[in-house]
Design a protein around this motif. Structure first.
Motif, PDB file in Angstrom:
ATOM      1  N   ALA A   8       4.318   9.204  -3.259  1.00  0.00           N
ATOM      2  CA  ALA A   8       2.920   8.998  -3.288  1.00  0.00           C
ATOM      3  C   ALA A   8       2.458   7.550  -2.861  1.00  0.00           C
ATOM      4  O   ALA A   8       1.781   7.474  -2.142  1.00  0.00           O
ATOM      5  CB  ALA A   8       2.297   9.007  -4.698  1.00  0.00           C
ATOM      6  N   GLY A   9       3.764   6.633  -3.008  1.00  0.00           N
ATOM      7  CA  GLY A   9       3.689   5.257  -2.507  1.00  0.00           C
ATOM      8  C   GLY A   9       3.522   5.216  -1.069  1.00  0.00           C
ATOM      9  O   GLY A   9       3.070   4.386  -0.329  1.00  0.00           O
ATOM     10  N   VAL A  10       4.613   6.125  -0.398  1.00  0.00           N
ATOM     11  CA  VAL A  10       4.535   6.260   0.931  1.00  0.00           C
ATOM     12  C   VAL A  10       3.144   6.755   1.610  1.00  0.00           C
ATOM     13  O   VAL A  10       2.786   6.188   2.715  1.00  0.00           O
ATOM     14  CB  VAL A  10       5.547   7.439   1.548  1.00  0.00           C
ATOM     15  N   LEU A  11       2.890   7.829   1.018  1.00  0.00           N
ATOM     16  CA  LEU A  11       1.512   8.318   1.585  1.00  0.00           C
ATOM     17  C   LEU A  11       0.176   7.242   1.360  1.00  0.00           C
ATOM     18  O   LEU A  11      -0.541   6.825   2.134  1.00  0.00           O
ATOM     19  CB  LEU A  11       0.826   9.483   0.831  1.00  0.00           C
ATOM     20  N   SER A  12       0.300   6.145   0.344  1.00  0.00           N
ATOM     21  CA  SER A  12      -0.617   5.396  -0.041  1.00  0.00           C
ATOM     22  C   SER A  12      -0.678   4.094   1.000  1.00  0.00           C
ATOM     23  O   SER A  12      -1.558   3.733   1.769  1.00  0.00           O
ATOM     24  CB  SER A  12      -0.415   4.653  -1.345  1.00  0.00           C
ATOM     25  N   ALA A  13       0.657   3.789   1.532  1.00  0.00           N
ATOM     26  CA  ALA A  13       0.916   2.811   2.360  1.00  0.00           C
ATOM     27  C   ALA A  13       0.408   3.308   3.606  1.00  0.00           C
ATOM     28  O   ALA A  13      -0.008   2.406   4.640  1.00  0.00           O
ATOM     29  CB  ALA A  13       2.525   2.526   2.621  1.00  0.00           C
ATOM     30  N   ALA A  14       0.367   4.524   4.134  1.00  0.00           N
ATOM     31  CA  ALA A  14      -0.016   4.870   5.303  1.00  0.00           C
ATOM     32  C   ALA A  14      -1.509   5.306   5.452  1.00  0.00           C
ATOM     33  O   ALA A  14      -1.888   5.129   6.494  1.00  0.00           O
ATOM     34  CB  ALA A  14       0.818   6.322   5.659  1.00  0.00           C
ATOM     35  N   ARG A  15      -2.201   5.250   4.575  1.00  0.00           N
ATOM     36  CA  ARG A  15      -3.734   5.471   4.485  1.00  0.00           C
ATOM     37  C   ARG A  15      -4.361   4.064   5.057  1.00  0.00           C
ATOM     38  O   ARG A  15      -4.515   3.296   4.023  1.00  0.00           O
ATOM     39  CB  ARG A  15      -3.938   5.914   3.195  1.00  0.00           C
ATOM     40  N   HIS A  16      -4.617   4.196   6.182  1.00  0.00           N
ATOM     41  CA  HIS A  16      -5.639   3.165   6.509  1.00  0.00           C
ATOM     42  C   HIS A  16      -6.891   3.099   6.532  1.00  0.00           C
ATOM     43  O   HIS A  16      -7.483   2.019   6.721  1.00  0.00           O
ATOM     44  CB  HIS A  16      -5.171   2.801   8.247  1.00  0.00           C
ATOM     45  N   GLY A  17      -7.315   4.150   5.732  1.00  0.00           N
ATOM     46  CA  GLY A  17      -8.799   4.338   5.440  1.00  0.00           C
ATOM     47  C   GLY A  17      -9.601   2.911   5.714  1.00  0.00           C
ATOM     48  O   GLY A  17      -9.945   2.121   4.972  1.00  0.00           O
TER      49      GLY A  17
ATOM     50  N   ALA B 107       9.576  14.467   6.821  1.00  0.00           N
ATOM     51  CA  ALA B 107       8.265  14.221   7.345  1.00  0.00           C
ATOM     52  C   ALA B 107       7.627  12.906   7.630  1.00  0.00           C
ATOM     53  O   ALA B 107       6.701  13.029   8.240  1.00  0.00           O
ATOM     54  CB  ALA B 107       7.574  15.284   6.718  1.00  0.00           C
ATOM     55  N   SER B 108       8.045  12.218   6.547  1.00  0.00           N
ATOM     56  CA  SER B 108       7.384  10.731   6.396  1.00  0.00           C
ATOM     57  C   SER B 108       8.027   9.881   7.025  1.00  0.00           C
ATOM     58  O   SER B 108       7.525   8.420   6.937  1.00  0.00           O
ATOM     59  CB  SER B 108       7.001  10.621   4.905  1.00  0.00           C
TER      60      SER B 108
ATOM     61  N   GLY C  36       4.489  -1.715   5.383  1.00  0.00           N
ATOM     62  CA  GLY C  36       4.204  -1.037   3.987  1.00  0.00           C
ATOM     63  C   GLY C  36       5.074   0.345   3.950  1.00  0.00           C
ATOM     64  O   GLY C  36       5.612   0.526   2.879  1.00  0.00           O
ATOM     65  N   CYS C  37       4.879   1.199   5.096  1.00  0.00           N
ATOM     66  CA  CYS C  37       5.625   2.501   5.060  1.00  0.00           C
ATOM     67  C   CYS C  37       6.988   2.474   4.995  1.00  0.00           C
ATOM     68  O   CYS C  37       7.518   3.316   4.321  1.00  0.00           O
ATOM     69  CB  CYS C  37       5.052   3.208   6.221  1.00  0.00           C
ATOM     70  N   ARG C  38       7.567   1.408   5.841  1.00  0.00           N
ATOM     71  CA  ARG C  38       9.038   1.456   5.798  1.00  0.00           C
ATOM     72  C   ARG C  38       9.461   0.969   4.458  1.00  0.00           C
ATOM     73  O   ARG C  38      10.433   1.532   4.089  1.00  0.00           O
ATOM     74  CB  ARG C  38       9.139   0.476   6.891  1.00  0.00           C
ATOM     75  N   THR C  39       8.981  -0.154   4.030  1.00  0.00           N
ATOM     76  CA  THR C  39       9.518  -0.381   2.739  1.00  0.00           C
ATOM     77  C   THR C  39       9.067   0.773   1.454  1.00  0.00           C
ATOM     78  O   THR C  39      10.095   0.975   0.906  1.00  0.00           O
ATOM     79  CB  THR C  39       8.252  -1.618   2.080  1.00  0.00           C
ATOM     80  N   ALA C  40       8.046   1.437   1.487  1.00  0.00           N
ATOM     81  CA  ALA C  40       7.819   2.467   0.513  1.00  0.00           C
ATOM     82  C   ALA C  40       8.878   3.387   1.011  1.00  0.00           C
ATOM     83  O   ALA C  40       9.421   4.205  -0.065  1.00  0.00           O
ATOM     84  CB  ALA C  40       6.401   2.965   0.606  1.00  0.00           C
ATOM     85  N   HIS C  41       9.351   3.841   2.091  1.00  0.00           N
ATOM     86  CA  HIS C  41       9.972   4.750   2.362  1.00  0.00           C
ATOM     87  C   HIS C  41      11.572   4.825   1.745  1.00  0.00           C
ATOM     88  O   HIS C  41      12.347   5.257   1.379  1.00  0.00           O
ATOM     89  CB  HIS C  41      10.369   5.051   3.930  1.00  0.00           C
ATOM     90  N   ALA C  42      12.020   3.306   1.993  1.00  0.00           N
ATOM     91  CA  ALA C  42      13.217   2.704   1.677  1.00  0.00           C
ATOM     92  C   ALA C  42      13.073   3.074   0.166  1.00  0.00           C
ATOM     93  O   ALA C  42      14.377   3.283  -0.470  1.00  0.00           O
ATOM     94  CB  ALA C  42      13.343   1.611   2.050  1.00  0.00           C
ATOM     95  N   GLU C  43      12.082   2.578  -0.625  1.00  0.00           N
ATOM     96  CA  GLU C  43      12.144   2.822  -2.151  1.00  0.00           C
ATOM     97  C   GLU C  43      12.209   4.284  -2.681  1.00  0.00           C
ATOM     98  O   GLU C  43      13.076   4.748  -3.358  1.00  0.00           O
ATOM     99  CB  GLU C  43      10.854   2.371  -2.637  1.00  0.00           C
ATOM    100  N   LEU C  44      11.737   5.337  -1.768  1.00  0.00           N
ATOM    101  CA  LEU C  44      11.576   6.645  -1.914  1.00  0.00           C
ATOM    102  C   LEU C  44      13.136   7.161  -1.985  1.00  0.00           C
ATOM    103  O   LEU C  44      13.728   7.758  -2.604  1.00  0.00           O
ATOM    104  CB  LEU C  44      10.978   7.448  -0.832  1.00  0.00           C
ATOM    105  N   ASN C  45      13.998   6.690  -0.861  1.00  0.00           N
ATOM    106  CA  ASN C  45      15.252   6.972  -0.767  1.00  0.00           C
ATOM    107  C   ASN C  45      15.970   6.634  -1.969  1.00  0.00           C
ATOM    108  O   ASN C  45      16.934   7.350  -2.404  1.00  0.00           O
ATOM    109  CB  ASN C  45      15.794   6.529   0.701  1.00  0.00           C
ATOM    110  N   THR C  46      15.884   5.403  -2.480  1.00  0.00           N
ATOM    111  CA  THR C  46      16.486   4.776  -3.607  1.00  0.00           C
ATOM    112  C   THR C  46      16.144   5.667  -4.675  1.00  0.00           C
ATOM    113  O   THR C  46      17.256   6.028  -5.423  1.00  0.00           O
ATOM    114  CB  THR C  46      16.024   3.412  -3.925  1.00  0.00           C
TER     115      THR C  46
END
Length: 201
Positions: free
Chosen positions: A132-141, A63-64, A165-175
């Motif tokens: 949570a890091g993925v969501l934080s990276a996506a939050r453009h607030g 989803a992310s 940042g989203c791409r990097t965080a997403h790769a870290e999540l998969n790891t």
């Protein structure tokens, strides 16, 4: 002393020791017979918890994912029939990434913590942190808006930084998920334990 009495005195301690040993062995066997089904139930609960957590984490990954959400953003903007800019597309894509469901991951992680062991619970916690890091990276607030920065290029640069940042965080999540699946409680990987639950279910 009568030889018969002597023999009985000698054999009596041996008989007592043998009886005590037999009693202890019987109790140990009874405990083992009781513990066997209990351990089996506990192992099944652990497998269920691992499988549920992995399913929730994988659903969050899907989803992310940036390309998935950028495609959704394109479809949604095109469906309006109105002109849109690259910044509009970037911002909507980030918004869609930020909508990925983290709650199921948190809920199933709590069950993993209860079931254990500690090494699996700790690995699950790192997965949640990465999600949570993925969501934080996506939050453009707040970086988008003419009142905050009238320079369109500055807005676009900020949005692209968030995308990266989203791409990097997403790769870290998969790891982190891969690391979780490789843990081997009782000599069997979490991945195999979770698959057993899925196959049996």
């Amino acid at each position: 002393m009568d030889p018969a009495v002597t023999a009985s005195l000698i054999s009596a301690p041996v008989t007592v020791v043998a009886a005590v040993a037999a009693f202890a062995a019987g109790r140990a066997q009874a405990r083992g017979a009781h513990r066997g089904p209990v351990d089996a139930v506990r192992r099944q609960h652990q497998r269920d918890a691992y499988a549920a957590f992995h399913a929730a984490a994988q659903a969050f990954v899907d989803a992310s994912e940036w390309y998935y959400n950028s495609g959704r953003a394109t479809e949604r903007l095109e469906s309006t029939g109105q002109h849109f800019t690259i910044v509009d597309w970037l911002i909507l894509s980030l918004d869609l990434v930020h909508e990925a469901p983290l709650t199921p991951v948190l809920q199933t992680k709590s069950v993993v913590e209860l079931e254990g062991p500690d090494e699996v619970a700790e690995a699950a916690a790192t997965v949640v942190e990465a999600a949570a890091g993925v969501l934080s990276a996506a939050r453009h607030g707040g970086f988008y808006g003419p009142s905050l920065d009238p320079d369109p290029m500055a807005i676009r640069d900020a949005a692209e930084d968030r995308r990266d940042g989203c791409r990097t965080a997403h790769a870290e999540l998969n790891t982190k998920i891969s690391s979780f699946l490789r843990i081997r409680p009782r000599g069997t990987s979490v991945q195999r334990l979770a698959l057993r639950t899925i196959m049996v279910g």
